[in-house]
Design a protein around this motif. Structure first.
Motif, mmCIF file in Angstrom:
data_model
loop_
_atom_site.group_PDB
_atom_site.id
_atom_site.type_symbol
_atom_site.label_atom_id
_atom_site.label_comp_id
_atom_site.label_asym_id
_atom_site.label_seq_id
_atom_site.Cartn_x
_atom_site.Cartn_y
_atom_site.Cartn_z
ATOM 1 N N PRO A 96 11.889 -4.726 -59.266
ATOM 2 C CA PRO A 96 11.031 -5.258 -60.321
ATOM 3 C C PRO A 96 10.452 -6.636 -60.008
ATOM 4 O O PRO A 96 9.339 -6.971 -60.442
ATOM 5 C CB PRO A 96 11.964 -5.316 -61.538
ATOM 6 C CG PRO A 96 12.950 -4.226 -61.293
ATOM 7 C CD PRO A 96 13.179 -4.234 -59.814
ATOM 8 N N SER A 97 11.177 -7.439 -59.242
ATOM 9 C CA SER A 97 10.694 -8.778 -58.894
ATOM 10 C C SER A 97 9.752 -8.779 -57.699
ATOM 11 O O SER A 97 9.212 -9.830 -57.337
ATOM 12 C CB SER A 97 11.888 -9.701 -58.613
ATOM 13 O OG SER A 97 12.614 -9.254 -57.467
ATOM 14 N N GLY A 98 9.560 -7.621 -57.058
ATOM 15 C CA GLY A 98 8.620 -7.532 -55.950
ATOM 16 C C GLY A 98 9.248 -7.555 -54.574
ATOM 17 O O GLY A 98 8.545 -7.471 -53.562
ATOM 18 N N ARG A 99 10.580 -7.693 -54.506
ATOM 19 C CA ARG A 99 11.245 -7.609 -53.201
ATOM 20 C C ARG A 99 11.122 -6.184 -52.667
ATOM 21 O O ARG A 99 10.975 -5.226 -53.445
ATOM 22 C CB ARG A 99 12.722 -7.973 -53.327
ATOM 23 C CG ARG A 99 13.000 -9.395 -53.741
ATOM 24 C CD ARG A 99 14.498 -9.674 -53.708
ATOM 25 N NE ARG A 99 15.236 -8.857 -54.663
ATOM 26 C CZ ARG A 99 16.523 -8.548 -54.554
ATOM 27 N NH1 ARG A 99 17.215 -8.941 -53.490
ATOM 28 N NH2 ARG A 99 17.129 -7.831 -55.481
ATOM 29 N N PHE A 110 18.654 -2.327 -56.065
ATOM 30 C CA PHE A 110 17.905 -2.714 -54.873
ATOM 31 C C PHE A 110 18.841 -3.325 -53.829
ATOM 32 O O PHE A 110 18.760 -3.013 -52.639
ATOM 33 C CB PHE A 110 16.809 -3.703 -55.268
ATOM 34 C CG PHE A 110 15.981 -4.196 -54.125
ATOM 35 C CD1 PHE A 110 14.835 -3.513 -53.737
ATOM 36 C CD2 PHE A 110 16.336 -5.337 -53.429
ATOM 37 C CE1 PHE A 110 14.064 -3.976 -52.680
ATOM 38 C CE2 PHE A 110 15.571 -5.796 -52.374
ATOM 39 C CZ PHE A 110 14.429 -5.114 -51.999
ATOM 40 N N ASP A 111 19.747 -4.195 -54.278
ATOM 41 C CA ASP A 111 20.710 -4.811 -53.361
ATOM 42 C C ASP A 111 21.567 -3.745 -52.681
ATOM 43 O O ASP A 111 21.875 -3.845 -51.486
ATOM 44 C CB ASP A 111 21.615 -5.787 -54.114
ATOM 45 C CG ASP A 111 20.863 -7.013 -54.615
ATOM 46 O OD1 ASP A 111 19.802 -7.333 -54.046
ATOM 47 O OD2 ASP A 111 21.334 -7.634 -55.595
ATOM 48 N N PHE A 112 21.949 -2.724 -53.451
ATOM 49 C CA PHE A 112 22.715 -1.612 -52.885
ATOM 50 C C PHE A 112 21.907 -0.915 -51.803
ATOM 51 O O PHE A 112 22.427 -0.587 -50.728
ATOM 52 C CB PHE A 112 23.069 -0.613 -53.987
ATOM 53 C CG PHE A 112 23.644 0.681 -53.468
ATOM 54 C CD1 PHE A 112 24.993 0.782 -53.177
ATOM 55 C CD2 PHE A 112 22.835 1.793 -53.267
ATOM 56 C CE1 PHE A 112 25.528 1.972 -52.697
ATOM 57 C CE2 PHE A 112 23.359 2.987 -52.783
ATOM 58 C CZ PHE A 112 24.711 3.069 -52.498
ATOM 59 N N GLY A 113 20.621 -0.698 -52.057
ATOM 60 C CA GLY A 113 19.767 -0.044 -51.075
ATOM 61 C C GLY A 113 19.634 -0.836 -49.796
ATOM 62 O O GLY A 113 19.695 -0.280 -48.688
ATOM 63 N N VAL A 114 19.449 -2.134 -49.941
ATOM 64 C CA VAL A 114 19.329 -2.994 -48.763
ATOM 65 C C VAL A 114 20.607 -2.930 -47.928
ATOM 66 O O VAL A 114 20.564 -2.784 -46.700
ATOM 67 C CB VAL A 114 19.045 -4.454 -49.190
ATOM 68 C CG1 VAL A 114 19.163 -5.392 -47.997
ATOM 69 C CG2 VAL A 114 17.660 -4.566 -49.815
ATOM 70 N N LYS A 115 21.752 -3.027 -48.597
ATOM 71 C CA LYS A 115 23.033 -3.040 -47.899
ATOM 72 C C LYS A 115 23.312 -1.731 -47.175
ATOM 73 O O LYS A 115 23.845 -1.722 -46.061
ATOM 74 C CB LYS A 115 24.157 -3.336 -48.893
ATOM 75 C CG LYS A 115 25.543 -3.353 -48.257
ATOM 76 C CD LYS A 115 26.619 -3.658 -49.290
ATOM 77 C CE LYS A 115 28.010 -3.632 -48.658
ATOM 78 N NZ LYS A 115 29.071 -3.932 -49.657
ATOM 79 N N ASN A 116 22.946 -0.621 -47.778
ATOM 80 C CA ASN A 116 23.352 0.685 -47.250
ATOM 81 C C ASN A 116 22.286 1.412 -46.430
ATOM 82 O O ASN A 116 22.636 2.300 -45.652
ATOM 83 C CB ASN A 116 23.794 1.593 -48.399
ATOM 84 C CG ASN A 116 25.101 1.172 -49.014
ATOM 85 O OD1 ASN A 116 26.163 1.553 -48.556
ATOM 86 N ND2 ASN A 116 25.023 0.352 -50.060
ATOM 87 N N PHE A 117 21.001 1.030 -46.593
ATOM 88 C CA PHE A 117 19.959 1.833 -45.952
ATOM 89 C C PHE A 117 18.970 1.057 -45.080
ATOM 90 O O PHE A 117 18.379 1.634 -44.173
ATOM 91 C CB PHE A 117 19.168 2.604 -47.014
ATOM 92 C CG PHE A 117 19.992 3.567 -47.799
ATOM 93 C CD1 PHE A 117 20.547 4.688 -47.200
ATOM 94 C CD2 PHE A 117 20.254 3.356 -49.149
ATOM 95 C CE1 PHE A 117 21.316 5.582 -47.919
ATOM 96 C CE2 PHE A 117 21.026 4.236 -49.881
ATOM 97 C CZ PHE A 117 21.557 5.350 -49.262
#
Length: 381
Positions: free
Chosen positions: A74-77, A337-344
């Protein structure tokens, strides 16, 4: 007298007709529009594995191959997931037409400009006269009139619908092979936005929203997405559509069965319907053929049983996941989103286990663990 009359020449109707014709049934496929594949109301994305399960893809059907995806918070990251060859962006106008042509080559009669206006004791009434048939298949889209005529409860309320709006853009700066997804209450309340590159500077760009969460139409959010995402673009066409949030309780009644979007067999999370349309069409075609060959109308119920066996459990689980998604705040989506970055991020994917991913998400945060308890509650389709 036809064995089977199919109403609607979208993917579900054409696959039903193709399957039944290949089984030796005298089949007719009618389409109210003068051209099959028109009008388009679809993002055109499709899993490569699932498409190949039903037909051998032709190069002319494929606008581009999906090699991965970029997700925006949502913040654009954003972060990118690599999944080589996972799917296609189709040319639905060509795909739909060719699927009907395959049915015709198998022996099915195809009639365009033929609108169904009611059921009769011997078949179905159209604007071009009565079509006599032993079995009727409704593939006439959301709000199916065939279902209503047959006495199948096809009522649908505002709370059971998602609303979508899409542009086909030209001259846009996109990465071919990389689809994009955006979420957030200010981006797409209760849904998501998408960018599906088609090659040569073309892309399908749209937003789907859940009407009870916003008084603004999806077009409003698409315009915001365009302003944020693209510096320049030209609009070649526009499409608006509605997507049902739950399947019909009954897919068969007497000598009538309902398939595809008409049966609301749309993925509860993604809103995608092509794969389920093809699957339901194939199952319905086989069940109709079995009923014809055995002269036993009860064989038609096998379609409903086979559908529930194939996708019933999957649908129930995805309904629960969707209900959890609807409860997420933008702060939760940032955590997701943080989960996605960490895992994928930076890790090429070769296979997705949805259940395993959901389990990992639930244990990623105490907030998700609380929401995840909702997934354990029973719910029917």
């Amino acid at each position: 007298m036809y064995d089977i009359a199919v109403v609607g020449a979208g993917p579900a109707g054409s696959m039903t007709a193709l399957t039944a014709a290949r089984e030796g049934c005298k089949t007719i496929l009618i389409e109210e529009h003068l051209e099959i594949g028109i009008p388009l109301a679809c993002g055109e994305g499709m899993s490569r594995e699932w498409l190949s399960e039903f037909v051998t893809p032709k190069p002319s059907w494929i606008a581009s191959t999906i090699e991965g995806a970029r997700f925006y918070s949502p913040s654009g990251r954003s972060f990118k997931v690599s999944y080589p060859g996972v799917g296609y962006i189709l040319e639905r106008k060509i795909f739909d037409r060719d699927l009907a042509a395959l049915a015709a080559s198998a022996g099915c009669e195809v009639r365009v400009g033929t609108q169904a206006i009611g059921l009769t004791d011997n078949g179905i009434q159209t604007n071009r006269g009565e079509v006599k048939a032993k079995f009727i298949v409704g593939a006439d889209g959301i709000g199916s009139r065939v279902a209503k005529w047959a006495g199948i409860d096809a009522r649908i309320g505002r709370k059971d619908l998602w609303s979508a709006y899409e542009y086909l853009l030209a001259g846009v700066d996109v990465t071919l092979g990389e689809v994009e997804f955006m979420t957030g209450r200010e981006v797409a309340p209760g849904g998501y936005g998408w960018v599906f590159p088609k090659g040569d500077g073309l892309a399908n760009v749209g937003v789907g929203v859940y009407p009870p969460l916003t008084k603004k139409p999806p077009k409003f959010f698409v315009e915001k997405l365009l302003e944020w995402r693209f510096k320049k673009y030209s609009i070649l066409s526009t499409h608006n559509s509605i997507t049902p949030s739950k399947a019909l309780k009954n897919l068969v009644k007497d000598n009538v069965c309902i398939v595809g979007d008409a049966a609301r067999l749309v993925d509860p999370i993604s809103g995608g319907g092509i794969g389920n349309a093809l699957l339901s069409g194939k199952l319905a075609g086989k069940s109709c053929a079995s009923a014809i060959k055995s002269n036993d109308i009860s064989k038609l119920k096998q379609y409903e049983k086979e559908w529930l066996k194939a996708e019933g459990r999957n649908f129930r689980f995805k309904f629960k996941v969707r209900d959890v998604f609807m409860k997420l705040k933008d702060s939760d989506l940032e955590l997701l989103f943080d989960f996605g970055v960490k895992n994928f991020e930076g890790k090429p994917i070769t296979e997705i286990n949805e259940l395993e991913i959901i389990k990992n998400i639930i244990t990623f945060s105490p907030r998700f663990l609380k929401l995840g308890l909702h997934l354990l509650k029973p719910r029917s389709i």
